[in-house]
Motif scaffolding. Structure first.
Motif, PDB file in Angstrom:
ATOM      1  N   PRO A  60       0.758  -1.420   0.364  1.00 30.07           N
ATOM      2  CA  PRO A  60      -0.010  -0.560   0.164  1.00 30.07           C
ATOM      3  C   PRO A  60       0.713   1.423   0.128  1.00 30.07           C
ATOM      4  N   ALA A  61       1.935   1.590   0.769  1.00 33.71           N
ATOM      5  CA  ALA A  61       3.106   2.639   1.277  1.00 33.71           C
ATOM      6  C   ALA A  61       3.824   3.055  -0.666  1.00 33.71           C
ATOM      7  N   ALA A  62       3.999   1.635  -0.813  1.00 34.97           N
ATOM      8  CA  ALA A  62       4.687   1.568  -2.752  1.00 34.97           C
ATOM      9  C   ALA A  62       3.326   2.513  -3.477  1.00 34.97           C
ATOM     10  N   ARG A  63       2.511   1.593  -3.160  1.00 38.93           N
ATOM     11  CA  ARG A  63       1.706   1.717  -4.121  1.00 38.93           C
ATOM     12  C   ARG A  63       0.615   3.554  -4.745  1.00 38.93           C
ATOM     13  N   ARG A  64       1.055   3.821  -2.930  1.00 36.06           N
ATOM     14  CA  ARG A  64       0.784   5.824  -2.709  1.00 36.06           C
ATOM     15  C   ARG A  64       1.503   6.103  -3.450  1.00 36.06           C
ATOM     16  N   ALA A  65       2.395   6.015  -2.702  1.00 35.22           N
ATOM     17  CA  ALA A  65       3.943   6.746  -3.728  1.00 35.22           C
ATOM     18  C   ALA A  65       3.701   6.429  -5.233  1.00 35.22           C
ATOM     19  N   TYR A  66       3.823   5.900  -5.259  1.00 34.15           N
ATOM     20  CA  TYR A  66       3.910   5.657  -7.307  1.00 34.15           C
ATOM     21  C   TYR A  66       2.859   6.427  -8.074  1.00 34.15           C
ATOM     22  N   ASP A  67       1.458   5.892  -7.243  1.00 35.72           N
ATOM     23  CA  ASP A  67       0.113   6.412  -8.178  1.00 35.72           C
ATOM     24  C   ASP A  67       0.213   8.378  -7.808  1.00 35.72           C
ATOM     25  N   SER A  68       1.072   9.227  -6.923  1.00 33.90           N
ATOM     26  CA  SER A  68       1.292  10.346  -6.374  1.00 33.90           C
ATOM     27  C   SER A  68       2.213  11.238  -7.804  1.00 33.90           C
ATOM     28  N   GLY A  69       3.138  10.261  -7.734  1.00 35.67           N
ATOM     29  CA  GLY A  69       3.784  10.189  -8.566  1.00 35.67           C
ATOM     30  C   GLY A  69       5.664  10.341  -8.078  1.00 35.67           C
ATOM     31  N   SER A  70       5.527  10.073  -7.525  1.00 32.67           N
ATOM     32  CA  SER A  70       6.872   9.517  -6.761  1.00 32.67           C
ATOM     33  C   SER A  70       7.981   9.139  -7.495  1.00 32.67           C
ATOM     34  N   ARG A  71       9.073   8.976  -8.053  1.00 34.37           N
ATOM     35  CA  ARG A  71       9.693   8.213  -8.852  1.00 34.37           C
ATOM     36  C   ARG A  71      10.981   7.821  -8.061  1.00 34.37           C
ATOM     37  N   PRO A  72      11.440   6.845  -8.696  1.00 34.51           N
ATOM     38  CA  PRO A  72      12.534   5.583  -7.926  1.00 34.51           C
ATOM     39  C   PRO A  72      13.692   6.656  -7.642  1.00 34.51           C
ATOM     40  N   THR A  73      14.109   6.154  -6.403  1.00 34.80           N
ATOM     41  CA  THR A  73      15.372   7.228  -6.099  1.00 34.80           C
ATOM     42  C   THR A  73      16.915   8.059  -7.593  1.00 34.80           C
ATOM     43  N   SER A  74      16.563   6.572  -8.129  1.00 37.01           N
ATOM     44  CA  SER A  74      17.775   6.683  -9.361  1.00 37.01           C
ATOM     45  C   SER A  74      17.772   7.461 -10.684  1.00 37.01           C
ATOM     46  N   ALA A  75      16.308   7.619 -10.331  1.00 35.69           N
ATOM     47  CA  ALA A  75      16.009   9.285 -11.508  1.00 35.69           C
ATOM     48  C   ALA A  75      15.295  10.516 -10.674  1.00 35.69           C
ATOM     49  N   PRO A  76      15.524  11.655 -11.790  1.00 34.72           N
ATOM     50  CA  PRO A  76      14.912  13.125 -11.132  1.00 34.72           C
ATOM     51  C   PRO A  76      13.910  12.565 -10.524  1.00 34.72           C
ATOM     52  N   SER A  77      13.375  13.565  -9.341  1.00 29.47           N
ATOM     53  CA  SER A  77      12.601  13.836  -8.490  1.00 29.47           C
ATOM     54  C   SER A  77      11.751  14.919  -9.717  1.00 29.47           C
ATOM     55  N   GLY A  78      10.465  15.307  -9.465  1.00 24.90           N
ATOM     56  CA  GLY A  78       9.733  15.709  -9.633  1.00 24.90           C
ATOM     57  C   GLY A  78       9.282  15.886 -11.409  1.00 24.90           C
TER      58      GLY A  78
END
Length: 310
Positions: A60-78
């Motif tokens: 649930p936590a990972a899914r909420r983060a993904y659906d809200s638009g968070s990107r993997p830590t290796s990728a540029p944010s935002g």
């Protein structure tokens, strides 16, 4: 998955709708893992994609983060990672450049038309008249149909090629988004001592291969024929400008193919070359060019007088 907007989302990899509940998602993962597991006759690459998809939305936590638009830590944010020219020196004011090395001469707007088409398609999908606060919001992009995400992926691919060519120095001249008449547009024309090159930059969001002189892959649209389309666009520009291309290149993400350069057609006279993005500089610098040189000044003058931008 490379976190390109053209990539399949974790939900698409697992074969469920983004609205699936947690139990549906879990069942889909188990089914996909069984079908792709190498020990059960599956494909190791697909199995790895299933595992990555589950890592991104499996809790649930990972899914909420993904659906809200968070990107993997290796990728540029935002959302800035997908904005025009973000992180690319050639679009920044001269005072913002990191160094003072001479840059290639550049004409036209790389990725400009692709971004226009993407924004129009996104607005139609959201609903004409409905406000879009940020068209590059990662959450919004990820929820869009794949054909819309691929339009953005194409723009980013064109901008990535432009960035590589811009760093090749003042002896290079490049034209972007050339009008090819009924054939649409040609993404780039690059002129340098090694020759005059017609380039298309594309990201299908998945691996591709060559079969009977054409690009094939699961993520291509039905009836899509990239090599044929490149040849037609290059011929249209060639007829318009009265120049002859040294070669035609399809520039693809490194993850899309297994080799730096692949020949399409006869070895001695290729129809096109499929080139990994990281190998583009080597190809343009003459590693794969035929013998002989071009008159850079004459061709540059002719193109400047005859080229049309879309």
């Amino acid at each position: 998955m490379t976190d390109s907007p053209a990539d399949a989302t974790p939900y698409e990899v697992l074969g469920v709708a983004a609205t699936a509940d947690d139990e549906e998602l879990r069942r889909a993962y188990r089914r996909a893992a069984r079908e792709t597991h190498p020990d059960l006759g599956g494909d190791a690459v697909r199995f790895r994609r299933v595992q990555i998809a589950w890592e991104r939305v499996g809790t649930p936590a990972a899914r909420r983060a993904y659906d809200s638009g968070s990107r993997p830590t290796s990728a540029p944010s935002g959302s800035s990672a997908w904005r025009p020219g973000s992180g690319r020196d050639e679009y920044a004011p001269p005072t913002a450049r990191r160094d003072s090395r001479p840059r290639a001469r550049s004409h036209g707007h790389p990725g400009g038309r692709s971004r226009e088409v993407f924004l129009a398609a996104e607005r139609e999908w959201v609903g004409l008249g409905d406000p879009i606060e940020d068209p590059y919001d990662p959450g919004l992009i990820r929820s869009a149909p794949r054909y819309i995400r691929r339009l953005l992926g194409e723009a980013l691919a064109e901008e990535a090629t432009a960035s590589i060519v811009a760093d090749m120095g003042i002896g290079v001249t490049v034209w972007h988004d050339l009008d090819a008449g009924a054939e649409g547009k040609l993404d780039h024309v690059v002129l340098m001592p090694s020759g005059l090159w017609a380039l298309e930059s594309i990201d299908w969001g998945g691996p591709v291969s060559i079969d009977h002189g054409e690009i094939v892959g699961e993520t291509l649209e039905p009836g899509e024929r990239p090599v044929k389309e490149l040849v037609r666009a290059a011929r249209a520009v060639q007829k318009q400008t009265r120049v002859r291309f040294t070669g035609r290149l399809l520039v693809v993400p490194d993850s899309a193919v297994d080799h730096d350069v692949q020949v399409v057609g006869p070895q001695r006279k290729p129809t096109a070359l499929v080139v990994r993005r990281s190998a583009l500089g080597q190809v343009l610098n003459g590693v794969w060019s035929p013998e002989g040189a071009v008159d850079v000044f004459e061709i540059r003058d002719r193109l400047q007088q005859t080229v049309r931008f879309i």
